[in-house]
Design a protein around this motif. Structure first.
Motif, PDB file in Angstrom:
ATOM      1  N   ALA A 167       0.825  -1.206   0.000  1.00  0.00           N
ATOM      2  CA  ALA A 167       0.000   0.000   0.000  1.00  0.00           C
ATOM      3  C   ALA A 167       0.859   1.255   0.000  1.00  0.00           C
ATOM      4  N   ALA A 168       2.042   1.180   0.587  1.00  0.00           N
ATOM      5  CA  ALA A 168       2.917   2.353   0.646  1.00  0.00           C
ATOM      6  C   ALA A 168       3.572   2.644  -0.694  1.00  0.00           C
ATOM      7  N   ASN A 169       3.934   1.604  -1.433  1.00  0.00           N
ATOM      8  CA  ASN A 169       4.700   1.799  -2.664  1.00  0.00           C
ATOM      9  C   ASN A 169       3.855   1.775  -3.937  1.00  0.00           C
ATOM     10  N   ASN A 170       2.645   1.289  -3.855  1.00  0.00           N
ATOM     11  CA  ASN A 170       1.798   1.168  -5.044  1.00  0.00           C
ATOM     12  C   ASN A 170       0.525   1.987  -4.865  1.00  0.00           C
ATOM     13  N   GLN A 171       0.337   2.974  -5.714  1.00  0.00           N
ATOM     14  CA  GLN A 171      -0.808   3.872  -5.608  1.00  0.00           C
ATOM     15  C   GLN A 171      -1.420   4.111  -6.985  1.00  0.00           C
ATOM     16  N   THR A 172      -2.700   4.464  -6.976  1.00  0.00           N
ATOM     17  CA  THR A 172      -3.412   4.834  -8.198  1.00  0.00           C
ATOM     18  C   THR A 172      -3.972   6.234  -8.008  1.00  0.00           C
ATOM     19  N   LEU A 173      -3.561   7.181  -8.869  1.00  0.00           N
ATOM     20  CA  LEU A 173      -4.004   8.569  -8.771  1.00  0.00           C
ATOM     21  C   LEU A 173      -4.851   8.933  -9.977  1.00  0.00           C
ATOM     22  N   LEU A 174      -6.038   9.496  -9.732  1.00  0.00           N
ATOM     23  CA  LEU A 174      -6.896  10.001 -10.806  1.00  0.00           C
ATOM     24  C   LEU A 174      -6.646  11.494 -10.938  1.00  0.00           C
ATOM     25  N   LYS A 175      -6.214  11.931 -12.110  1.00  0.00           N
ATOM     26  CA  LYS A 175      -5.870  13.329 -12.325  1.00  0.00           C
ATOM     27  C   LYS A 175      -7.061  14.112 -12.858  1.00  0.00           C
ATOM     28  N   GLU A 176      -6.972  15.445 -12.723  1.00  0.00           N
ATOM     29  CA  GLU A 176      -8.077  16.300 -13.146  1.00  0.00           C
ATOM     30  C   GLU A 176      -8.332  16.221 -14.641  1.00  0.00           C
ATOM     31  N   ASP A 177      -7.290  15.912 -15.433  1.00  0.00           N
ATOM     32  CA  ASP A 177      -7.472  15.835 -16.886  1.00  0.00           C
ATOM     33  C   ASP A 177      -8.045  14.490 -17.326  1.00  0.00           C
ATOM     34  N   GLY A 178      -8.408  13.631 -16.370  1.00  0.00           N
ATOM     35  CA  GLY A 178      -9.018  12.351 -16.697  1.00  0.00           C
ATOM     36  C   GLY A 178      -8.047  11.213 -16.852  1.00  0.00           C
ATOM     37  N   THR A 179      -6.758  11.479 -16.807  1.00  0.00           N
ATOM     38  CA  THR A 179      -5.778  10.408 -16.926  1.00  0.00           C
ATOM     39  C   THR A 179      -5.600   9.710 -15.584  1.00  0.00           C
ATOM     40  N   VAL A 180      -5.019   8.527 -15.633  1.00  0.00           N
ATOM     41  CA  VAL A 180      -4.784   7.713 -14.441  1.00  0.00           C
ATOM     42  C   VAL A 180      -3.290   7.462 -14.324  1.00  0.00           C
ATOM     43  N   GLN A 181      -2.754   7.694 -13.138  1.00  0.00           N
ATOM     44  CA  GLN A 181      -1.335   7.450 -12.904  1.00  0.00           C
ATOM     45  C   GLN A 181      -1.183   6.285 -11.939  1.00  0.00           C
ATOM     46  N   LEU A 182      -0.485   5.243 -12.390  1.00  0.00           N
ATOM     47  CA  LEU A 182      -0.180   4.095 -11.549  1.00  0.00           C
ATOM     48  C   LEU A 182       1.254   4.251 -11.052  1.00  0.00           C
ATOM     49  N   ILE A 183       1.418   4.344  -9.761  1.00  0.00           N
ATOM     50  CA  ILE A 183       2.719   4.632  -9.162  1.00  0.00           C
ATOM     51  C   ILE A 183       3.270   3.367  -8.516  1.00  0.00           C
TER      52      ILE A 183
END
Length: 222
Positions: A167-183
């Protein structure tokens, strides 16, 4: 005999599955390699029954084959158009491909047919049959089904799993422009010979009801 003993005009002989043994007077038998025997040729220029002869050191064996003219078995949809509609949508058959089907698995695209959409009702949810009627009256018509349903917004989820994820190293972020960032930080997620670590961003669809096209532009940032 080999797996294939039925051939069509223009086919080539296929020997997959053919197993040969040489039998000796002392009761022994030895499986033959492909370079230890010869096989007679197959003539598929005309229909009929033939014998294929296999020869090893002057000793022969044979098996029967049949050459046929391919027969038309009917028509089928070989590429489906849109099959799921939202209430109020107009019917759309763009992309529909219909083909003749032969008993040797050949397909031949046809363009001369009529669609009967009289049962389609975009104002009422349900499943409707669309009839495909060939202009050639010797070909029987077929149908395919379309679904009309209320508009449904897919629910997207994220999950990570595997020995190298956390959970600390793997995250999913939804950006305002509609894209998805997998970290994936500090090696949080990898594919190796003995374990995997992967993050998925996904939605669940009903294969019987949902008609969809999924595409994505993917960028990798170090």
């Amino acid at each position: 005999p080999p797996e294939q003993t039925i051939y069509y005009i223009g086919d080539s002989l296929k020997l997959e599955g053919l197993v040969l043994y040489a039998h000796y007077s002392d009761g022994a038998k030895l499986r033959l390699l492909k370079d230890e025997y010869t096989v007679s040729s197959l003539d598929t220029s005309a229909p009929g029954n033939q014998e294929i002869t296999v020869t090893h050191k002057g000793v022969t064996a044979s098996f029967p084959v049949k050459v046929k003219i391919k027969q038309l078995t009917g028509i089928e949809v070989t590429k489906y158009p849109q099959t799921t509609f939202v209430l109020g949508d107009d019917f759309d058959s763009s992309g529909l491909v219909v083909s003749k089907v032969y008993d040797n698995s050949d397909r031949e695209v046809i363009s001369s047919f009529t669609l009967d959409t009289s049962l389609f009702n975009s104002q009422t949810a349900g499943i409707y049959k669309i009839s495909i009627i060939p202009d050639d009256s010797t070909l029987p018509p077929i149908t395919y089904s379309v679904t009309v349903r209320e508009a449904v917004q897919p629910v997207w989820n994220s999950v990570h799993f595997g020995q190298s994820t956390s959970a600390a190293n793997n995250q999913t972020l939804l950006k305002e422009d509609g894209t998805v960032q997998l970290i994936a930080l500090e090696g949080g997620g990898k594919v190796t010979e003995d374990h995997d670590g992967i993050t998925f961003y996904y939605t669940e669809l009903d294969a019987a009801l949902d008609n969809f096209v999924l595409s994505a532009d993917i960028g990798v940032a170090a």
